[in-house]
Scaffold this motif. Structure first.
Motif, PDB file in Angstrom:
ATOM      1  N   PHE A 228      65.358 128.366  29.595  1.00  0.00           N
ATOM      2  CA  PHE A 228      66.837 129.094  29.024  1.00  0.00           C
ATOM      3  C   PHE A 228      67.630 128.042  28.552  1.00  0.00           C
ATOM      4  O   PHE A 228      68.254 128.542  27.204  1.00  0.00           O
ATOM      5  CB  PHE A 228      67.826 128.823  30.716  1.00  0.00           C
ATOM      6  N   ASP A 229      67.435 126.803  28.487  1.00  0.00           N
ATOM      7  CA  ASP A 229      68.210 125.823  27.876  1.00  0.00           C
ATOM      8  C   ASP A 229      67.259 125.000  27.122  1.00  0.00           C
ATOM      9  O   ASP A 229      66.383 123.619  27.856  1.00  0.00           O
ATOM     10  CB  ASP A 229      69.172 125.208  27.378  1.00  0.00           C
ATOM     11  N   ALA A 230      66.792 124.769  25.950  1.00  0.00           N
ATOM     12  CA  ALA A 230      65.955 123.476  25.779  1.00  0.00           C
ATOM     13  C   ALA A 230      66.345 122.237  26.150  1.00  0.00           C
ATOM     14  O   ALA A 230      65.715 121.063  26.101  1.00  0.00           O
ATOM     15  CB  ALA A 230      65.341 123.257  24.076  1.00  0.00           C
ATOM     16  N   LYS A 231      67.636 121.595  26.095  1.00  0.00           N
ATOM     17  CA  LYS A 231      67.755 120.447  26.627  1.00  0.00           C
ATOM     18  C   LYS A 231      68.107 120.799  28.000  1.00  0.00           C
ATOM     19  O   LYS A 231      68.232 119.594  28.857  1.00  0.00           O
ATOM     20  CB  LYS A 231      69.656 120.740  25.920  1.00  0.00           C
ATOM     21  N   SER A 232      67.354 121.131  28.730  1.00  0.00           N
ATOM     22  CA  SER A 232      67.899 121.144  30.543  1.00  0.00           C
ATOM     23  C   SER A 232      66.165 120.752  31.026  1.00  0.00           C
ATOM     24  O   SER A 232      65.584 121.015  30.304  1.00  0.00           O
ATOM     25  CB  SER A 232      68.673 122.397  30.969  1.00  0.00           C
ATOM     26  N   LYS A 233      66.304 120.760  32.343  1.00  0.00           N
ATOM     27  CA  LYS A 233      64.650 120.096  33.089  1.00  0.00           C
ATOM     28  C   LYS A 233      65.320 121.079  33.809  1.00  0.00           C
ATOM     29  O   LYS A 233      65.684 122.021  34.122  1.00  0.00           O
ATOM     30  CB  LYS A 233      65.800 118.852  33.376  1.00  0.00           C
ATOM     31  N   THR A 234      64.172 120.631  34.598  1.00  0.00           N
ATOM     32  CA  THR A 234      63.180 121.668  35.837  1.00  0.00           C
ATOM     33  C   THR A 234      64.280 121.515  36.751  1.00  0.00           C
ATOM     34  O   THR A 234      63.873 120.129  37.597  1.00  0.00           O
ATOM     35  CB  THR A 234      61.222 121.522  35.780  1.00  0.00           C
ATOM     36  N   PRO A 235      64.232 122.497  37.768  1.00  0.00           N
ATOM     37  CA  PRO A 235      64.567 123.817  37.752  1.00  0.00           C
ATOM     38  C   PRO A 235      65.694 123.817  36.447  1.00  0.00           C
ATOM     39  O   PRO A 235      66.834 123.724  35.959  1.00  0.00           O
ATOM     40  CB  PRO A 235      64.198 124.255  37.825  1.00  0.00           C
ATOM     41  N   ASP A 236      65.053 125.434  35.715  1.00  0.00           N
ATOM     42  CA  ASP A 236      66.380 126.018  34.621  1.00  0.00           C
ATOM     43  C   ASP A 236      67.497 126.146  35.465  1.00  0.00           C
ATOM     44  O   ASP A 236      67.397 126.406  36.270  1.00  0.00           O
ATOM     45  CB  ASP A 236      65.694 126.532  33.792  1.00  0.00           C
ATOM     46  N   VAL A 237      68.761 125.573  34.740  1.00  0.00           N
ATOM     47  CA  VAL A 237      70.001 126.114  35.066  1.00  0.00           C
ATOM     48  C   VAL A 237      71.150 126.564  33.980  1.00  0.00           C
ATOM     49  O   VAL A 237      71.328 126.957  33.106  1.00  0.00           O
ATOM     50  CB  VAL A 237      70.742 124.557  35.548  1.00  0.00           C
ATOM     51  N   VAL A 238      71.122 127.453  34.532  1.00  0.00           N
ATOM     52  CA  VAL A 238      72.707 128.677  34.028  1.00  0.00           C
ATOM     53  C   VAL A 238      73.960 128.362  34.496  1.00  0.00           C
ATOM     54  O   VAL A 238      74.300 128.397  35.057  1.00  0.00           O
ATOM     55  CB  VAL A 238      72.285 129.957  34.090  1.00  0.00           C
ATOM     56  N   ARG A 239      75.026 128.127  33.823  1.00  0.00           N
ATOM     57  CA  ARG A 239      76.491 127.760  34.501  1.00  0.00           C
ATOM     58  C   ARG A 239      77.372 128.702  34.266  1.00  0.00           C
ATOM     59  O   ARG A 239      77.486 128.815  32.421  1.00  0.00           O
ATOM     60  CB  ARG A 239      76.203 126.082  34.255  1.00  0.00           C
ATOM     61  N   VAL A 240      77.526 129.134  34.477  1.00  0.00           N
ATOM     62  CA  VAL A 240      78.562 130.411  33.874  1.00  0.00           C
ATOM     63  C   VAL A 240      79.731 130.676  34.260  1.00  0.00           C
ATOM     64  O   VAL A 240      79.896 129.478  35.533  1.00  0.00           O
ATOM     65  CB  VAL A 240      78.406 131.772  34.004  1.00  0.00           C
ATOM     66  N   LYS A 241      81.320 130.929  34.751  1.00  0.00           N
ATOM     67  CA  LYS A 241      82.204 131.083  35.206  1.00  0.00           C
ATOM     68  C   LYS A 241      82.579 132.894  35.937  1.00  0.00           C
ATOM     69  O   LYS A 241      82.279 133.553  35.110  1.00  0.00           O
ATOM     70  CB  LYS A 241      83.575 130.763  34.066  1.00  0.00           C
ATOM     71  N   GLN A 242      82.959 132.310  36.914  1.00  0.00           N
ATOM     72  CA  GLN A 242      82.603 134.321  37.867  1.00  0.00           C
ATOM     73  C   GLN A 242      83.804 134.794  37.556  1.00  0.00           C
ATOM     74  O   GLN A 242      85.315 134.759  36.061  1.00  0.00           O
ATOM     75  CB  GLN A 242      83.418 133.527  39.518  1.00  0.00           C
ATOM     76  N   GLY A 243      83.896 135.514  36.847  1.00  0.00           N
ATOM     77  CA  GLY A 243      83.892 136.932  36.156  1.00  0.00           C
ATOM     78  C   GLY A 243      83.449 137.354  34.120  1.00  0.00           C
ATOM     79  O   GLY A 243      83.392 138.457  33.688  1.00  0.00           O
ATOM     80  N   ASP A 244      82.690 136.397  34.109  1.00  0.00           N
ATOM     81  CA  ASP A 244      81.358 136.281  32.930  1.00  0.00           C
ATOM     82  C   ASP A 244      80.905 137.522  32.864  1.00  0.00           C
ATOM     83  O   ASP A 244      79.941 138.046  34.120  1.00  0.00           O
ATOM     84  CB  ASP A 244      81.034 135.070  32.835  1.00  0.00           C
TER      85      ASP A 244
END
Length: 316
Positions: A228-244
């Motif tokens: 999901f993001d070239a900078k992330s490591k396995t397993p990939d993580v997506v961070r969002v805010k509640q309501g996004d």
């Protein structure tokens, strides 16, 4: 016409139309030319619910005694018709022009529809027919109250029909089409289009963008990892805010046939399928905070179960 007419089918040459008498052992072959002339000449025997009824004798070409419970008819392109007989549990073959019955073959059991190879077209293939039988009477091993029913493949290339194969089917197989395999020309995979909107084709180009209260994920699926993001490591993580509003744009960069990936977030009841070479989009509102596992939902390789990641939703 015969009592309680059921199926009505037009011959490949367009000269005749056939009607089966569900409560009569007959199929009537009507002549289109005679029909048009009868309408022009007002050759009617009366009206039913305000509609004029053409005289039966004026438009009939042949009345063929096919057997009990005739329903639907298919054609072979050689001037022959094949009518299913629900009560007789058989299929009757007859010549359309002469009305002569040529052959009759039993099936297991109670056929409704039949499907001849291109039998609904102006140029039927004329070699095979499948009988779609509504009852099996335990021709197959019982697997519970809902018993398997059957499809039966019949060779119609010769004067006498020949049963070739019988296969179980889900209850009441009803209607089908059969066409020549060389006419089916599907794409094997989606073509690789690097200019396709929202697509990413290399790991190093995967990224996440925030646009106001929308979070767009431009990622890839490849055996056996999401990026999901070239900078992330396995397993990939997506961070969002509640309501996004979360929008995944995922490209399956596996370009081998059958390597379909899926993206599922079960605790959000979200899932999508991504075919080889395809870019697909999944969007939803992250209205629940917490840690939500996501995973590939189509078996893709020996490491399929390791193809996972996480959606982290921080509370308001």
């Amino acid at each position: 016409m015969a009592k309680s007419p059921h199926g009505v089918d037009v011959t490949p040459d367009g000269k005749y139309y056939l009607s089966s008498g569900k409560l009569s052992p007959t199929v009537t072959v009507y002549d289109w030319e005679k029909t048009f002339k009868a309408v022009e000449n007002n050759d009617f025997q009366g009206k039913v619910r305000g509609l004029p009824v053409i005289k039966y004798e004026s438009v009939r070409h042949k009345e063929v005694e096919v057997g009990l419970g005739p329903l639907h008819t298919q054609f072979d392109g050689r001037g022959n018709a094949y009518t299913t007989l629900f009560i007789d549990s058989a299929i009757t073959k007859f010549n359309i022009k002469t009305g002569k019955v040529i052959d009759k073959i039993p099936v297991q059991y109670s056929p409704g529809h039949a499907a001849a190879a291109e039998g609904d077209s102006v140029s039927p293939d004329g070699n095979y027919l499948v009988s779609l039988n509504k009852l099996s009477k335990d021709s197959y091993l019982s697997v519970g109250p809902s018993h398997p029913e059957s499809l039966q493949l019949i060779d119609i290339s010769k004067e006498k029909m020949q049963m070739l194969y019988s296969a179980p089917a889900d209850p009441e197989p009803h209607y089908a089409q059969m066409i020549k395999a060389d006419k089916i020309k599907p794409i094997e995979i989606y073509p690789k289009e690097t200019s396709r909107p929202n697509s990413v084709w290399k790991k190093e180009n995967a990224h996440i963008e925030r646009k106001g209260n929308e979070v767009h994920v431009y990622g890839i699926a490849v055996r056996s990892r999401f990026v999901f993001d070239a900078k992330s490591k396995t397993p990939d993580v997506v961070r969002v805010k509640q309501g996004d509003k979360v929008i995944f744009h995922i490209t399956n960069i596996d370009l081998d046939e059958d390597i379909t990936h899926g993206l599922g977030i079960s605790l959000y009841n979200q899932n999508m399928e991504i075919q080889p070479g395809e870019t697909n989009t999944l969007e939803f509102v992250a209205d629940k905070s917490g840690v939500f596992p996501l995973a590939c939902t189509n078996f893709c390789s020996a490491l399929h179960q390791e193809m996972t990641g996480y959606l982290l939703v921080s509370p308001k």
